[in-house]
Motif scaffolding. Structure first.
Motif, mmCIF file in Angstrom:
data_model
loop_
_atom_site.group_PDB
_atom_site.id
_atom_site.type_symbol
_atom_site.label_atom_id
_atom_site.label_comp_id
_atom_site.label_asym_id
_atom_site.label_seq_id
_atom_site.Cartn_x
_atom_site.Cartn_y
_atom_site.Cartn_z
ATOM 1 N N ARG B 27 -9.287 -12.578 4.549
ATOM 2 C CA ARG B 27 -9.688 -13.893 5.064
ATOM 3 C C ARG B 27 -10.501 -13.791 6.349
ATOM 4 N NH1 ARG B 27 -5.753 -16.439 7.096
ATOM 5 N NH2 ARG B 27 -4.002 -15.110 6.463
ATOM 6 N N HIS B 28 -10.198 -12.722 7.129
ATOM 7 C CA HIS B 28 -10.941 -12.552 8.382
ATOM 8 C C HIS B 28 -12.127 -11.630 8.206
ATOM 9 C CE1 HIS B 28 -6.966 -14.020 9.830
ATOM 10 N NE2 HIS B 28 -7.751 -14.755 10.592
ATOM 11 N N ASN B 29 -12.517 -11.467 6.936
ATOM 12 C CA ASN B 29 -13.764 -10.770 6.646
ATOM 13 C C ASN B 29 -13.692 -9.252 6.872
ATOM 14 O OD1 ASN B 29 -16.179 -11.458 5.509
ATOM 15 N ND2 ASN B 29 -17.291 -11.413 7.475
ATOM 16 N N GLY B 30 -12.480 -8.704 6.705
ATOM 17 C CA GLY B 30 -12.333 -7.252 6.872
ATOM 18 C C GLY B 30 -12.486 -6.532 5.544
ATOM 19 N N ASN B 31 -13.053 -5.351 5.563
ATOM 20 C CA ASN B 31 -13.223 -4.557 4.351
ATOM 21 C C ASN B 31 -12.260 -3.365 4.418
ATOM 22 O OD1 ASN B 31 -14.273 -3.764 1.897
ATOM 23 N ND2 ASN B 31 -15.857 -2.486 2.848
ATOM 24 N N ILE B 32 -11.248 -3.398 3.524
ATOM 25 C CA ILE B 32 -10.230 -2.351 3.547
ATOM 26 C C ILE B 32 -10.817 -1.023 3.071
ATOM 27 C CG2 ILE B 32 -8.067 -1.580 2.474
ATOM 28 C CD1 ILE B 32 -7.195 -4.536 2.453
ATOM 29 N N LEU B 33 -10.615 0.015 3.877
ATOM 30 C CA LEU B 33 -11.105 1.344 3.520
ATOM 31 C C LEU B 33 -10.002 2.176 2.864
ATOM 32 C CD1 LEU B 33 -13.085 2.021 6.802
ATOM 33 C CD2 LEU B 33 -14.028 1.393 4.565
ATOM 34 N N TYR B 34 -8.814 2.104 3.405
ATOM 35 C CA TYR B 34 -7.688 2.874 2.867
ATOM 36 C C TYR B 34 -6.455 1.998 2.886
ATOM 37 C CZ TYR B 34 -10.727 6.795 3.845
ATOM 38 O OH TYR B 34 -11.800 7.637 3.885
ATOM 39 N N ASP B 53 -12.568 -1.638 8.114
ATOM 40 C CA ASP B 53 -13.788 -1.602 8.909
ATOM 41 C C ASP B 53 -13.813 -2.826 9.831
ATOM 42 O OD1 ASP B 53 -16.300 -1.234 9.882
ATOM 43 O OD2 ASP B 53 -17.237 -0.945 7.921
ATOM 44 N N LEU B 54 -14.025 -2.597 11.129
ATOM 45 C CA LEU B 54 -14.061 -3.718 12.075
ATOM 46 C C LEU B 54 -15.436 -4.378 12.139
ATOM 47 C CD1 LEU B 54 -11.861 -2.299 14.961
ATOM 48 C CD2 LEU B 54 -11.322 -4.230 13.466
ATOM 49 N N ASP B 55 -16.393 -3.787 11.485
ATOM 50 C CA ASP B 55 -17.742 -4.356 11.487
ATOM 51 C C ASP B 55 -17.721 -5.715 10.777
ATOM 52 O OD1 ASP B 55 -20.505 -4.448 11.903
ATOM 53 O OD2 ASP B 55 -20.897 -3.572 9.916
ATOM 54 N N GLY B 56 -17.982 -6.750 11.524
ATOM 55 C CA GLY B 56 -17.987 -8.088 10.948
ATOM 56 C C GLY B 56 -16.624 -8.751 10.887
ATOM 57 N N PHE B 57 -15.595 -8.041 11.378
ATOM 58 C CA PHE B 57 -14.248 -8.612 11.313
ATOM 59 C C PHE B 57 -14.145 -9.799 12.265
ATOM 60 C CE2 PHE B 57 -9.525 -8.352 12.091
ATOM 61 C CZ PHE B 57 -9.154 -8.654 10.791
ATOM 62 N N ALA B 58 -13.488 -10.863 11.815
ATOM 63 C CA ALA B 58 -13.543 -12.130 12.529
ATOM 64 C C ALA B 58 -12.641 -12.190 13.760
ATOM 65 C CB ALA B 58 -13.195 -13.269 11.564
ATOM 66 N N ILE B 59 -11.718 -11.269 13.892
ATOM 67 C CA ILE B 59 -10.805 -11.296 15.043
ATOM 68 C C ILE B 59 -11.226 -10.206 16.020
ATOM 69 C CG2 ILE B 59 -8.405 -11.116 15.792
ATOM 70 C CD1 ILE B 59 -7.610 -11.812 12.875
#
Lengths: 285, 285, 285, 285
Positions: B27-34, B53-59
């Motif tokens: 929901r906060h736009n995070g992309n799970i890597l592992y 990945d914190l790139d683009g993460f909303a928090i």
């Protein structure tokens, strides 16, 4: 199959042992097939196994014990044993309820991979009678109670004598034999313990391994002595486990290591490649 | 290198944990890597590691601790830690005289394989000062006598604080730290013990292994607790040995297992892939 | 045994997959027992296996395929399969003359360790009919000549259909199946090859290994494709050998690796833990 | 350290070899420390290594070659070599950019574990000059272009002669030596190949392993011949990998196997425990 003689020796380390033994065989027209030796410098003790082809050998088999004793063994203070490949050892298997080790041994036996005879299987339960029947091997069910162990052992011993058993394999038998029983078969009872000894000796090693959080589990094939799980080790192996494993999955995974370790230990014994000295086992090549 | 957040969690097992955590990140736009998770059914406990990945993460990173705590962790009774890949941990190495583990760690560090900083090396001997110098790392020689252990520990602690050390690696340090010292770095001191624990805990494990006649030797990387050689195991491995091995050859062969096991344990710690619960270590994929 | 549903998925990597799938199960009152996922970043492909308890699950088993397809799979472009633990797969075993793999599978089956049914064994020889009889499994002897392979395959296929076989294990069958046969059981024929592929593909790998002087030999369990010995690998293992080994001793030692590797590969397939994508096999935890 | 003589022999298999050799040593008052022998029955060839203490030995070292040749070797058609433990071999190391194998060798050397001298390191890059400097070993940077290989090899050969190099270790040198170069050091150039040969010979084996989807990766230490990656194998090992591994993680994990395999191969060579016969390597105990 070749008709061979096998000598296993240990004696004080001294000059000329290999020369004397190999020259003895050579002079009597023997052709050495395998020779492996080991010197324990800390113990100042020498160990050797030599196997040679009896075809054309100048000493008759029935004279060999005495001739070698006088010519070589006595002068060099050797403790030694002589075997002939033509003597097929007779192996009793003791089991309880788990079938994996029994099946692995019988499958190898049935495929002609173990140069052994299996005259009988003894168990305190009847779970595996069907397995014995599959392979046509007599099965004796001797139930154990907390009171009848001496009688059961007496019957086990009587059966082993009746069937002229040379050595006994405890294929997850799960019972402790008395010192008196063990004394009848010194270095001739092989047990599989379901841990990498000396870790987790005694009962329920998989529970203990799970509780300790180890990252590998193992199994140990060893000769039985009156010291529980402390006899001379023949073979050990381990497999990796992880935090995902439960006690149940350890038990399951452990079966694979147990059966492989036990079968390899039994194979080494049958091939007369083991020699016990001071609670350690030499495994000749 | 990616800028990531890493969360390690344990909590009572319950429905919806993975859904809640992954949905929070999603929901906060995070992309799970592992993502790796484990349920211990006997303990009714759930364990999870997730890295995204914190790139683009909303928090914002500085809000993440509080936001996740309120939204997810508190309602689900989680014990959890948050790390950022941008935080490079700082590792002190304690050594004694043997160089193999130190060299293995420093060779990996020097090749850029360990995402760590090594601000200092501490030893009770000066044998390895030259190795530290080779790699340009400050070396502190704090000789131990039977009387000065408290003073030495005080100085070790002072140095670790001065150099803002996050965790400590005992690379064959061969000394026992006090409970007070251990308590300062809970699950943050990694030791390499030169046996496959719990076999041969304590001093001189190779002598004990030789004496027992085992057919394999091993090493154990574990977190240090006040219970000697009984802390949570991170990594273990073994190698086969034979009757040819002397105590000296065991020591020599053991070095290879020791250094590999220690380096793998340290790597897992640096990558924030370990989680200790009740004296066991979860190693996430 | 628990009544569970198992879903295996692959789809383009995208945000929210784990969240969507776990939330779907969670909302319908499912309790996830196992979840493992993998992202192949080079392929930008996501892989997942999830297993949950059907007790109390809000969707009836017969509606699950369609409901999940519409709610999750179609929107996320998933290629997926659904299985229920209550569906016991039916496994045919093809053998030739060597008994070790067959015995290992049947011993596990007989001990209740493989959650499978074995309705029949097919062989081009009658050597192992006795083994099949021991375990009470129908045995079909279909001798092969250089001329009758199409007829034999037709009969093999007819038998597999008659016995509603789900997958086939080539337990050292030593014959090459036609592409047409393979196409009937895509990723559902498991072979054991007696080398660590891709080394020594084709016939007589132990001869080739001996000739090359390798220091380890191995075995490979893989799904069969029309490319000989080139199908997706499920499991591999090796053992150390030495210059002492002859071709015969390699054959003998290799049997142990072969049977363990094949049984582990079969176990993974039965547990629905494998997923083939582009000639590689994901093995879920 | 003991002053010993080491003889490695191969000859046609015949009666009395061990007796003759050991009797020769025994009669001249030699004490055998290690003896290992092997008979290749298919080749009808006998192999032996014997090492004995020269203390009190009745033949002067400088007479030993001729005396043994006349008394034993010539009559028995032996191909043989004589070494003395007092002769410390001189080893050149060729490297490229990767440091792991170099560090592992130098760490062992520095700890006194390798009974060798390392007079120089040669590289086609300057990346590892700093490592050579750390250990105080001369480093020669000989950059390779597509045109200058003959000149570079000429300089490499000149340096090896100037520094009286006995054997060469290619510690991930990544370049192919000419047949002429190889011919100067027959069975005296050791290479580490980053796969379990014969699988994935040639360039980029980790890419090939990843593409094939193998479940284990390995490394091979071998003597270099003019046949690329086809020389006699000294040592091999593997580690398990999984579908999680990328090419990058294979490269990383592979480093550990490479360095251990190479160091063990180099150790065996230094200890004069290897003997090459017909593209295979005997490794004596």
């Amino acid at each position: 199959m070749q008709n061979t003689a096998i000598i296993r020796i240990h004696c004080p380390d001294q000059r000329g042992i290999v020369a004397n033994v190999t020259d003895f065989i050579y002079r009597h027209n023997g052709n050495i097939l395998y020779l492996d030796q080991h010197t324990d410098r800390a113990e100042e003790r020498f160990f050797m196994r030599v196997e040679w082809d009896l075809d054309g050998f100048a000493i008759a088999p029935e004279k060999l014990q005495q001739t070698f004793e006088e010519a070589i063994a006595t002068p060099m203070q050797m403790v030694w044993t002589l075997n002939f490949s033509s003597q097929i050892p007779r192996m009793a298997i003791f089991v309880s309820r788990a079938s994996h080790c029994l099946y692995d041994l019988l499958a190898r036996y049935s495929a002609g991979e173990l140069n052994v005879e299996i005259p009988l299987i003894i168990s305190n339960h009847n779970d595996l009678e069907q397995v014995a029947n599959q392979f046509g091997i007599p099965y004796f069910h001797l139930p154990l109670t907390k009171d009848n162990k001496p009688e059961v052992e007496a019957e086990q011993i009587r059966l082993c004598k009746e069937y002229t058993v040379d050595f006994i394999v405890l294929a997850r038998y799960m019972q402790i034999l008395s010192s008196e029983f063990n004394a009848l078969y010194p270095n001739r009872i092989i047990n599989i313990h379901h841990s990498f000894l000396p870790a987790f000796a005694g009962a329920k090693p998989y529970h203990a391994a799970h509780s300790r959080g180890v990252k590998l589990i193992g199994a140990t094939g060893h000769y039985v002595t009156s010291d529980l799980d402390a006899g001379p080790i023949i073979e050990q192996d381990v497999i990796k486990i992880s935090h995902h494993d439960t006690v149940q999955s350890l038990v399951q995974k452990g079966k694979d290591v147990e059966k492989m370790v036990l079968s390899r230990a039994v194979q080494a014994h049958i091939d007369r490649k083991t020699l016990v000295y001071k609670n350690k086992t030499i495994i000749f090549a």
